[in-house]
Design an enzyme around this catalytic site. Structure first.
Site, PDB file in Angstrom:
ATOM      1  N   THR A 108     -45.183  71.483  10.173  1.00 35.58           N
ATOM      2  CA  THR A 108     -46.085  70.541  10.846  1.00 35.58           C
ATOM      3  C   THR A 108     -45.903  69.539  12.074  1.00 35.58           C
ATOM      4  OG1 THR A 108     -45.272  69.680   9.013  1.00 35.58           O
ATOM      5  CG2 THR A 108     -47.142  70.508   8.174  1.00 35.58           C
TER       6      THR A 108
ATOM      7  N   ARG B 237     -37.222  74.581  -0.744  1.00 37.22           N
ATOM      8  CA  ARG B 237     -38.233  75.254  -0.231  1.00 37.22           C
ATOM      9  C   ARG B 237     -39.708  74.596  -0.924  1.00 37.22           C
ATOM     10  NH1 ARG B 237     -37.090  81.265  -3.128  1.00 37.22           N
ATOM     11  NH2 ARG B 237     -38.091  83.144  -1.776  1.00 37.22           N
TER      12      ARG B 237
ATOM     13  N   GLU C  39     -30.807  73.579   5.980  1.00 34.35           N
ATOM     14  CA  GLU C  39     -31.785  72.937   7.218  1.00 34.35           C
ATOM     15  C   GLU C  39     -30.966  71.813   8.063  1.00 34.35           C
ATOM     16  OE1 GLU C  39     -35.924  72.172   8.677  1.00 34.35           O
ATOM     17  OE2 GLU C  39     -35.482  72.576   6.440  1.00 34.35           O
TER      18      GLU C  39
ATOM     19  N   ALA D 208     -39.953  76.898   6.829  1.00 35.97           N
ATOM     20  CA  ALA D 208     -41.154  76.471   6.725  1.00 35.97           C
ATOM     21  C   ALA D 208     -42.115  77.678   7.335  1.00 35.97           C
ATOM     22  CB  ALA D 208     -41.547  75.952   8.007  1.00 35.97           C
TER      23      ALA D 208
ATOM     24  N   PHE E 173     -41.386  72.748   0.805  1.00 37.73           N
ATOM     25  CA  PHE E 173     -40.942  70.787   1.486  1.00 37.73           C
ATOM     26  C   PHE E 173     -42.056  70.413   1.357  1.00 37.73           C
ATOM     27  CE2 PHE E 173     -41.071  69.026   6.123  1.00 37.73           C
ATOM     28  CZ  PHE E 173     -40.060  69.369   6.003  1.00 37.73           C
TER      29      PHE E 173
ATOM     30  N   PHE F 264     -32.066  77.577   0.665  1.00 34.00           N
ATOM     31  CA  PHE F 264     -33.339  77.047   0.251  1.00 34.00           C
ATOM     32  C   PHE F 264     -34.204  75.001   0.701  1.00 34.00           C
ATOM     33  CE2 PHE F 264     -31.338  79.309  -2.830  1.00 34.00           C
ATOM     34  CZ  PHE F 264     -31.891  80.496  -3.035  1.00 34.00           C
TER      35      PHE F 264
ATOM     36  N   GLU G  76     -42.096  80.664   1.133  1.00 34.61           N
ATOM     37  CA  GLU G  76     -42.288  79.545   0.466  1.00 34.61           C
ATOM     38  C   GLU G  76     -43.916  79.857  -0.971  1.00 34.61           C
ATOM     39  OE1 GLU G  76     -40.832  75.489   2.886  1.00 34.61           O
ATOM     40  OE2 GLU G  76     -42.211  76.925   3.566  1.00 34.61           O
TER      41      GLU G  76
ATOM     42  N   GLN H 288     -29.136  77.089   8.435  1.00 35.43           N
ATOM     43  CA  GLN H 288     -30.317  77.253   8.895  1.00 35.43           C
ATOM     44  C   GLN H 288     -30.809  76.599  10.083  1.00 35.43           C
ATOM     45  OE1 GLN H 288     -31.425  76.576   4.675  1.00 35.43           O
ATOM     46  NE2 GLN H 288     -33.296  76.206   5.722  1.00 35.43           N
TER      47      GLN H 288
ATOM     48  N   ARG I 235     -46.275  67.020   4.338  1.00 30.43           N
ATOM     49  CA  ARG I 235     -46.194  67.581   3.389  1.00 30.43           C
ATOM     50  C   ARG I 235     -46.866  68.182   1.976  1.00 30.43           C
ATOM     51  NH1 ARG I 235     -46.796  73.721   4.700  1.00 30.43           N
ATOM     52  NH2 ARG I 235     -45.059  73.314   6.982  1.00 30.43           N
TER      53      ARG I 235
END
Length: 798
Positions: A464, A364, A254, A533, A366, A250, A736, A219, A332
């Site tokens: 964020t 998903r 990442e 995100a 986060f 998902f 998400e 990702q 988060r």
């Protein structure tokens, strides 16, 4: 720019032109949909392997924590088909693939093993079977060290991957002391495996000068590029990463694609031969991180109406052995402690626990789901304490519009649509009537119990980490009018590519089939952020529109000058360009003319999300551009004899703003809901006392099956939706937020359990609510009701 010019600007978000085939807001099919169905979609393992391709396999540790005293790999190296064996000593550059440069994620460990199953060496052989067989021949001697395998153990030892963090508003301690009612509790929230259909895989092809091309299921192509360059000791321009599509991500791809990409790249450069690393399903589940499991401790104060007046809440996240993205994920969770509710005087503490387990990572939502499921449990427990309907307590705690509208991180909630959404779903789901009917059913049913819950979602959209909120795109138009589109987002099945293509089609007023969607490639669009995100369409759609507008404005200027009209009279309409009353041209004809006149038909685009900022030291700012909202009402049926449960009906109304593609958005909402339902009900991770993951295959780890989908599934895209912020065509993110709609399922199961004792005892139901967990919760509620009242409870089997 004068008023007479027709050039478009980024804030010119007009309604799409009627009659365009495949523009925005049309339900165009997924660009890879027919290929998926026909089995023709090319994933990395489908790429034809050049002659001489090597296949890799990992050699794993069989302890959770310890020193490598001796590692004899001579038998491995001499095994049939083995070409090379890698250890930490074979890493030519920096032995680290950590996403935040914390230098705690080695490609291969240098002397210290930190979790059971950690790869300690890697075999490259002529076939995958030979590589896997050779890994079993290693002779490794360890000096075992004490292993920390739980959150509580990490807290006791004060062992963290990142410093604790505190977020507060007002004085929670004083507010709690003054509260008329008070309730404290603890909730354990389980993790979740990504269970993507395509596992971690990289295909590395050596290039000239020691460069390497990586086909990688990731990702975050740019991060893989920079990490692998560091591992190889080369500049970033020596590594190219390409991703056409992933078979699911998902969040699991990442950051954690880098380790496997690094090993494949080292082998390719070292041997001069193509190298493929495809993890086996069991190895993938053991060796890659998951959604963080949490322990939440809370103390809440409230009034007679259930309105929260003080909250002290503590999160402890199981991060595993390294930091990965845990700091941002734990943050988060803190950001979403409020979900839809004004918490007033609140203190939120977060501990990021280091354990000797695989390093957990993005999933998903986060961290948001963990924060939201906790506050929804708290709301239900408040309602039970004062004998009110949970929905009324939720409404009483909603954010206001002119007051009670500041989050615990001091951001104003300016786009709250939950009151209207709530009215709509209460009517659509017939919530009040069904609540009474379920109470009547439960009163006469000793074995089967029904539960009902209606929960909201308010989910912040943006990374964020502020600098990640940027995207780039590249558009070429060829002489025949065909369009080549590229951007930094990745396609993992979510429909990002088709949405961005629709944006470009809308801008040029051409059909979708004139646009070639091309693979994400770090050699085309550099320095991109992860597709995560929920920001993929927001950012890449805007970047692509920026590139399209650049070319479009050149075409307008050219046509106006050539035909002697004002630029304002040059209009793009479906399939053609009208130049005042002088000319009407097909798109391809104008392109040909522009090319012959030496007008550039290529452009890059760029977008940076506006307004956002966050000061982590003071835990205040505006970390989100806007909020996505949704509501879900779930009805469940549980069996108090076995603990089995089934979702019998779900009603969802979700706000996607002005949808770019309603069909794609509906699919994302349905899929997200089911995935969230799996996290909360059936997907249980279990490690033994040695830190060995025992649920590492579909035989022991249960994702939802087709039969788990509610038979009665009612979904609406909110017809009144419109983003107040200037997002791409006023749409809202949809990747998400829908997952958290499934919290209504967990709360409905808890509601059914509570009915065993007439909703007079708060059930201790953690996640996932497996049949065993439900059965234990039913027995516990019955027991505590007897202890409180001294009267027997009518429960089957008691």
């Amino acid at each position: 720019m004068s008023d007479q010019k027709a050039k478009v600007e980024m804030d010119d978000l007009v309604a799409p032109t009627a009659g365009l085939s495949g523009g925005v807001r049309s339900s165009s099919k997924h660009d890879s949909g027919p290929k998926h169905v026909a089995g023709e979609a090319v994933y990395i393992d489908d790429i034809i392997e050049p002659y001489g391709t090597l296949h890799l396999a990992p050699g794993a540790a069989n302890i959770a924590h310890g020193k490598i005293k001796k590692m004899d790999l001579s038998k491995v190296r001499s095994a049939p088909g083995v070409v090379c064996v890698l250890t930490a000593d074979d890493v030519p550059g920096v032995n680290d693939v950590s996403p935040a440069h914390t230098h705690d994620d080695p490609v291969l460990p240098d002397g210290i093993v930190q979790f059971y199953g950690q790869p300690v060496f890697c075999v490259a052989a002529e076939t995958r079977a030979q590589a896997r067989a050779a890994t079993k021949l290693a002779e490794i001697e360890y000096e075992e060290l004490p292993a920390v395998l739980s959150i509580d153990a990490a807290l006791e030892k004060q062992q963290f991957v990142a410093p604790p963090h505190v977020m507060k508003q007002g004085d929670a301690k004083s507010a709690l002391a003054k509260a008329k009612h008070r309730h404290a509790g603890r909730m354990e929230i389980g993790g979740q495996d990504h269970f993507y259909l395509e596992g971690q895989i990289t295909f590395a092809i050596p290039q000239e000068d020691g460069d390497v091309l990586l086909h990688c299921s990731t990702q975050h192509p740019s991060e893989v590029q920079h990490n692998i360059a560091n591992v190889l000791g080369r500049p970033a321009n020596a590594v190219t990463v390409e991703v056409r599509r992933m078979g699911g991500g998902f969040g699991g791809k990442e950051t954690q694609a880098s380790q496997w990409a690094a090993l494949a790249a080292i082998v390719a450069v070292k041997t001069g031969r193509p190298a493929k690393f495809r993890l086996d399903r069991d190895d993938d589940m053991v060796m890659t991180g998951k959604r963080h499991d949490f322990i939440v401790d809370y103390d809440v104060g409230f009034d007679d109406d259930g309105r929260i007046c003080g909250l002290d809440i503590q999160y402890a996240a199981n991060c595993g052995f390294s930091a990965d993205l845990s700091a941002a994920i734990a943050d988060r969770a803190m950001f979403h402690t409020d979900n839809a509710y004004y918490l007033g005087d609140v203190e939120i503490r977060s501990y990021r626990c280091k354990t000797n387990l695989v390093s957990n990572t993005a999933f998903r939502g986060f961290g948001g789901p963990q924060g939201m499921v906790a506050i929804e449990r708290i709301i239900d427990e408040i309602a039970m304490t004062i004998g009110r309907d949970p929905m009324d307590v939720r409404i009483a705690n909603y954010y206001g519009t002119t007051d009670r509208n500041t989050t615990p991180y001091h951001m104003l909630v300016e786009d709250n649509v939950l009151p209207e959404l709530t009215d709509d779903i209460i009517k659509a789901s017939d919530y009040r009537k069904r609540r009474a009917e379920i109470d009547a059913f439960n009163a006469q049913s000793p074995v089967l119990k029904k539960g009902l819950s209606l929960t909201p979602v308010k989910f912040g959209i943006s990374f964020t980490t502020t600098f990640l909120n940027q995207a780039g795109a590249l558009i070429h138009i060829y002489q025949d009018g065909s369009v080549h589109l590229n951007h930094g987002g990745t396609e993992m099945g979510q429909g990002l590519f088709i949405k961005v293509a629709q944006v470009v089609a809308e801008e040029f007023q051409i059909d979708l089939d004139q646009i070639k969607i091309t693979a994400t490639n770090t050699g085309k669009v550099p320095n991109t952020s992860a597709t995560a995100a929920s920001s993929g369409a927001d950012m890449n759609g805007m970047a692509a529109r920026d590139a399209a507008m650049t070319i479009k404005n050149r075409l307008i200027e050219f046509a106006a000058e050539k035909y002697g009209v004002a630029e304002v009279l040059v209009r793009f309409v479906p399939g053609k360009i009208i130049v005042g009353d002088v000319a009407e041209l097909a798109f391809a004809d104008l392109i040909k003319q522009a090319y012959l006149a030496r007008v550039s038909l290529s452009a890059t685009g760029y977008y940076a999300t506006p307004k956002i900022h966050y000061d982590r030291e003071t835990a205040s700012g505006r970390p989100f551009y806007y909020f996505a909202y949704g509501m879900a009402c779930s009805e469940v049926l549980i069996d108090t004899l076995t603990g089995e449960n089934k979702v019998t009906r779900v009603d969802i109304i979700h706000d996607v703003g002005r949808s770019l593609n309603p069909a794609i958005d509906r699919g994302q909402i349905e899929g997200g809901f089911i995935q969230g339902m799996g996290w909360l009900t059936s997907e249980e991770l279990w490690w033994d006392g040695k830190g060995n993951l025992r649920t590492h295959a579909p035989s022991t780890y249960k994702i939802p099956a087709c039969s788990d989908r509610p038979d009665d599934f009612r979904l609406e895209l909110w017809s009144s939706g419109r983003n107040v912020e200037k997002t791409i065509h006023r749409s809202k993110a949809v990747g998400e937020p829908p997952l958290m709609l499934a919290i209504s399922v967990h709360r409905a199961i808890a509601d059914a359990v509570a009915s065993v004792a007439g909703h007079k005892v708060v059930p201790n139901l953690d996640t996932p609510a497996t049949p065993e967990a439900v059965l234990y919760a039913v027995a516990d509620v019955a027991k505590r009701m007897i202890e409180q009242s001294g009267q027997p409870v009518s429960v089957a089997g008691e």
